[in-house]
Motif scaffolding. Sequence first.
Motif, PDB file in Angstrom:
ATOM      1  N   ARG A   1      29.110 -14.343  13.429  1.00 58.70           N
ATOM      2  CA  ARG A   1      29.442 -13.460  12.324  1.00 58.70           C
ATOM      3  C   ARG A   1      28.289 -12.493  12.030  1.00 58.70           C
ATOM      4  N   ASP A   2      28.229 -12.009  10.799  1.00 58.62           N
ATOM      5  CA  ASP A   2      27.204 -11.032  10.417  1.00 58.62           C
ATOM      6  C   ASP A   2      25.804 -11.547  10.705  1.00 58.62           C
ATOM      7  N   SER A   3      24.874 -10.613  10.787  1.00 59.56           N
ATOM      8  CA  SER A   3      23.447 -10.918  10.887  1.00 59.56           C
ATOM      9  C   SER A   3      23.097 -11.649  12.171  1.00 59.56           C
ATOM     10  N   SER A   4      23.696 -11.209  13.269  1.00 64.77           N
ATOM     11  CA  SER A   4      23.445 -11.903  14.520  1.00 64.77           C
ATOM     12  C   SER A   4      22.143 -11.479  15.182  1.00 64.77           C
ATOM     13  N   THR A   5      21.506 -10.453  14.660  1.00 61.96           N
ATOM     14  CA  THR A   5      20.233 -10.003  15.196  1.00 61.96           C
ATOM     15  C   THR A   5      19.317  -9.629  14.054  1.00 61.96           C
ATOM     16  N   PHE A   6      18.047  -9.997  14.145  1.00 62.01           N
ATOM     17  CA  PHE A   6      17.099  -9.435  13.202  1.00 62.01           C
ATOM     18  C   PHE A   6      15.747  -9.303  13.865  1.00 62.01           C
ATOM     19  N   LYS A   7      14.906  -8.545  13.230  1.00 60.32           N
ATOM     20  CA  LYS A   7      13.652  -8.144  13.851  1.00 60.32           C
ATOM     21  C   LYS A   7      12.473  -8.614  13.005  1.00 60.32           C
ATOM     22  N   LEU A   8      11.444  -9.089  13.668  1.00 64.86           N
ATOM     23  CA  LEU A   8      10.215  -9.545  13.031  1.00 64.86           C
ATOM     24  C   LEU A   8       9.071  -8.674  13.541  1.00 64.86           C
ATOM     25  N   ILE A   9       8.307  -8.113  12.632  1.00 65.59           N
ATOM     26  CA  ILE A   9       7.170  -7.288  13.022  1.00 65.59           C
ATOM     27  C   ILE A   9       5.891  -8.024  12.660  1.00 65.59           C
ATOM     28  N   THR A  10       4.976  -8.088  13.592  1.00 65.91           N
ATOM     29  CA  THR A  10       3.688  -8.706  13.336  1.00 65.91           C
ATOM     30  C   THR A  10       2.619  -7.637  13.493  1.00 65.91           C
ATOM     31  N   GLU A  11       1.902  -7.354  12.439  1.00 63.00           N
ATOM     32  CA  GLU A  11       0.948  -6.254  12.456  1.00 63.00           C
ATOM     33  C   GLU A  11      -0.453  -6.769  12.698  1.00 63.00           C
ATOM     34  N   GLY A  12      -1.239  -5.977  13.386  1.00 64.03           N
ATOM     35  CA  GLY A  12      -2.602  -6.348  13.708  1.00 64.03           C
ATOM     36  C   GLY A  12      -3.528  -6.275  12.516  1.00 64.03           C
ATOM     37  N   PRO A  13      -4.800  -6.593  12.706  1.00 65.97           N
ATOM     38  CA  PRO A  13      -5.764  -6.624  11.609  1.00 65.97           C
ATOM     39  C   PRO A  13      -5.803  -5.291  10.872  1.00 65.97           C
ATOM     40  N   ARG A  14      -5.863  -5.358   9.558  1.00 66.21           N
ATOM     41  CA  ARG A  14      -5.763  -4.157   8.740  1.00 66.21           C
ATOM     42  C   ARG A  14      -7.069  -3.381   8.691  1.00 66.21           C
ATOM     43  N   PHE A  15      -8.187  -4.066   8.584  1.00 69.87           N
ATOM     44  CA  PHE A  15      -9.437  -3.368   8.304  1.00 69.87           C
ATOM     45  C   PHE A  15     -10.496  -3.599   9.388  1.00 69.87           C
ATOM     46  N   THR A  16     -10.106  -3.752  10.634  1.00 68.00           N
ATOM     47  CA  THR A  16     -11.090  -4.006  11.684  1.00 68.00           C
ATOM     48  C   THR A  16     -10.918  -3.012  12.810  1.00 68.00           C
ATOM     49  N   GLY A  17     -11.880  -3.016  13.724  1.00 63.25           N
ATOM     50  CA  GLY A  17     -11.793  -2.169  14.896  1.00 63.25           C
ATOM     51  C   GLY A  17     -12.146  -0.728  14.589  1.00 63.25           C
ATOM     52  N   ASP A  18     -11.739   0.162  15.474  1.00 61.23           N
ATOM     53  CA  ASP A  18     -12.068   1.581  15.369  1.00 61.23           C
ATOM     54  C   ASP A  18     -10.904   2.407  14.848  1.00 61.23           C
ATOM     55  N   ASP A  19      -9.980   1.768  14.159  1.00 65.47           N
ATOM     56  CA  ASP A  19      -8.799   2.458  13.628  1.00 65.47           C
ATOM     57  C   ASP A  19      -9.256   3.475  12.576  1.00 65.47           C
ATOM     58  N   ASP A  20      -8.974   4.749  12.822  1.00 70.93           N
ATOM     59  CA  ASP A  20      -9.437   5.783  11.908  1.00 70.93           C
ATOM     60  C   ASP A  20      -8.300   6.444  11.145  1.00 70.93           C
ATOM     61  N   ARG A  21      -7.200   5.695  10.999  1.00 70.07           N
ATOM     62  CA  ARG A  21      -6.100   6.272  10.230  1.00 70.07           C
ATOM     63  C   ARG A  21      -6.513   6.558   8.801  1.00 70.07           C
ATOM     64  N   ALA A  22      -6.021   7.664   8.246  1.00 67.93           N
ATOM     65  CA  ALA A  22      -6.312   7.993   6.858  1.00 67.93           C
ATOM     66  C   ALA A  22      -5.373   7.227   5.949  1.00 67.93           C
ATOM     67  N   ALA A  23      -5.884   6.850   4.791  1.00 69.83           N
ATOM     68  CA  ALA A  23      -5.049   6.140   3.822  1.00 69.83           C
ATOM     69  C   ALA A  23      -3.977   7.065   3.278  1.00 69.83           C
ATOM     70  N   ARG A  24      -2.843   6.474   2.941  1.00 75.22           N
ATOM     71  CA  ARG A  24      -1.802   7.193   2.204  1.00 75.22           C
ATOM     72  C   ARG A  24      -1.520   6.380   0.947  1.00 75.22           C
ATOM     73  N   TRP A  25      -1.871   6.910  -0.187  1.00 81.09           N
ATOM     74  CA  TRP A  25      -1.802   6.168  -1.430  1.00 81.09           C
ATOM     75  C   TRP A  25      -0.467   6.406  -2.123  1.00 81.09           C
ATOM     76  N   SER A  26       0.039   5.368  -2.775  1.00 83.28           N
ATOM     77  CA  SER A  26       1.286   5.466  -3.527  1.00 83.28           C
ATOM     78  C   SER A  26       1.181   4.615  -4.779  1.00 83.28           C
ATOM     79  N   ILE A  27       1.867   5.057  -5.836  1.00 78.98           N
ATOM     80  CA  ILE A  27       2.021   4.226  -7.025  1.00 78.98           C
ATOM     81  C   ILE A  27       3.512   4.006  -7.243  1.00 78.98           C
ATOM     82  N   LEU A  28       3.881   2.763  -7.504  1.00 77.28           N
ATOM     83  CA  LEU A  28       5.274   2.372  -7.654  1.00 77.28           C
ATOM     84  C   LEU A  28       5.421   1.504  -8.895  1.00 77.28           C
TER      85      LEU A  28
END
Length: 631
Positions: free
Chosen positions: A164-191
Motif C-alpha cells: 500500500r502507500d509509503s512503499s518507498t522512503f529516503k534517508l539522508i545522512t549528512e557529513g560533519p557540519r563544522f569540519t574540513g575545508d568546507d567554505d560554504r557561506a551561511a544562510r541565516w533564517s528566522i522562523l
Amino acid sequence: MVTVLTMALASMAGGVSSRAFAAGSGTDFCQGKSDGAYIVSRDPLVLNEGTNFDVHLFACRVTDGQTVRMRVSGAGSDDNLLEEAYDVVAQKALAARPGLSFVLVTSNEFQFRLAAGTYELSFPFKFARGRKFTGSEAASWAPGRHEQVDFVISPGSENPAVIRDSSTFKLITEGPRFTGDDDRAARWSILRSIPAISSGDSVTFEIDESGAAIKKPVKIRIGIHPSSTVAESVFQRGLADAIAAAVPAGTFNPASGVLTVDGSTTFPVKFTLTAKDASRSGDFVLELKDNEIGEIDASRAGVHIGQWTLPPAQPAMGVNMASGEFGTGTTFNKDYVYPENARIDWSKEQGFKILRIPFKFQNIQPGPKAKLRTQDMQELNRVAVRCASNEIVCILDMHNYGSYYTDDGKSTGLAGSNGVSNKNLAALWAKIAVRFKDNPHIWFGLMNEPHDQSALDWVKSANTIALAIRDAGAPNKIVFQGSYWDGAHSWDSSDNQVQVLKAYDPLNNFAVEAHQYLDVDSSGTSPNCVPLSGSRRIEPFTAWLKKYKMHGILGEAGWANNSLCLQEGDDMLRSWQSSLATPSEGGYIGFTYWAAGPWWDKDYPYLAEPRPFPGGTPPPMLGQLKKHIPD
C-alpha cells in the motif's frame, strides 16, 4: 505531477520518536486503511553519528503465509553506514512477533513470510558514520557531505501481500557540519513555530543556518521589526530575557541584540515567548537585521496575537491547464505551450472558477538574475488577462520540484543548497509579482512538489520568496507547499505538519497546497486505484487545516477513467466539499484536478477534457468535477 513516492523521516535525533507506535502493535495505524503492508518511519531525516532510527513495517489484516520483500539500496546498501548488518536487525524485528520468518535473498534484500493479523514490525537501526563514511555526495542535490539509503518494500514472490502507500522512503545522512575545508557561506533564517497564539499560549522562534563551516565567532543581530503592531509587553517576559535564557551565558548582548555563535553552536537556536495579554489582536514580528558572514534568507517571522481571522475566500473548483511544464527550451509552442484563450473560455462554460497554470523557470528566465523572457511573459500575461475577464482565479505554478539555477548559471540544483541561492529564486518571483500585482485573480504557487529537501529547508526557501513578493508590493495570494511530493496522505507522518506551520506571509493572504492521487503509491502514474482511498487519503491534510485554521488547496488530485477510480474520486470530492473553509474555520478554498491542457494524448487515463476538443465526448471525470462545484 508525482513520478516517485518519497517519504521523509522526521523527528528527534538520538532515539526513537515519541510518536512511534507501540512495538508489536498496528491497530491504530491500520484503522481505516486498506488490507496490505505499509512501510513508514517517524525518525530523523538527517542523522548524526550514533543516532538511532526505526523503520516500521505494518501488516494490516494480512493472511497467514503472505510474503513481502524488503530491499535496502543506495550508498548504505552494503551496511557501511549502520552499526549492525541488515539481517541481524531483521532477526531482532521478527523475534518480537512469533510465527514470522525471513529468507535472505541477497545481503540487502529479504523476503518475509507474514503471520495472519494486524501488527507492526519495528526494525531498529543505528547510524554509525565512523565505520566507512566517505561523504561521497551520493545525493548531489543536498548540501554538504552525505550518503543516502533507500528502504523499499514490494510484493513477495510467493503468495504476495498487497503493498500500500509509503512503499518507498529516503534517508539522508549528512557529513560533519563544522569540519574540513568546507567554505560554504551561511544562510541565516528566522522562523516561528505557529501562526497565532492567545493568552497563555507560547510561540517558539528559531534562528537557523544552512550548514556553513563556521570556524570563528560570528555575530548576528536580532530585533523587533517596525511592522509589529503589538509590543513585547504582551508576553510574560521580554525578547531579550527569552533569548538570554535559551543560549549559553555571555553569547547574547541584550543591549545591542547581538547573538554570537561559533562552531560549537547547536542550530537552530530556539527561544520561547508566552502571551500574557491577548486582549488586543495584532502581529509581533522579529527580524534578523545584520550578520558578519553569509546571507540572510528568511529575514522576518511574525506571530499573530489574539483572534486568528481568515481572509474571505470563495471556494472554487477547477483543473490544471498543463502543457507549460512539458519541456524546457527556447521554442515556444514546440517544447511547451500555455493554454489558449478558447480553453480558458471553455473553463468558464464548465463553471470552473480556478485554474492552475504550470510553467518552468527556465522558460521565463534564461539564467539567474537575468531579465524575464518577453514572449513567455506576454503569453502568461495573456492567460492572466483572460482568466480575469472570465472571473477565474489563475494559480501561476512554478513546476520545478524545488530546484533553481546554480549561482554560476551552469546547471540547476535544490533551492537553498550549496551554490543555489534562495535570494536569486526570490528575486525571480519578485519580478513575476511586479508584473501581476494589480491582478487579484493571479495567485502565486511558489513551487510544485519539492521533495528532495526537508520540509524545514523548503519552508526557509518559501519564506524568503514570500518576503520578496511582499517587499515588491504585490498583495496577491501566495500558495505555500510542503516537501516530500506534497502528499496529503502523508501530511501527518512527515514533518510537513510541523514545518509548514512556519510558512510566513506578512499579509496573511496565503493558502497551503497538498496533492493527492488515488493509485497504489499516490503518484498519479497508474490507472489502478486503491479501494477506500478517496476520502481517507486527504484526511490528514484536512484535519491539519481545521486544527490550525488554515486555507487549503488540493492543487493536484486525480484518478483514472474506470469504475473503481470514479467511485473513489467521487468519495474524495464529497469529502473535499464537506470540508470547505468558512469565515471562522479552516478548510479548503480550492481544488484543481490533474489534468486538462492542449498537449495531452487522447488516451491519457487522467484526462478531464474532451477529445477532440471541445466537441468530443467529455470524460466522466469532467462531470464529477462539475457536480461538486461549490455554490
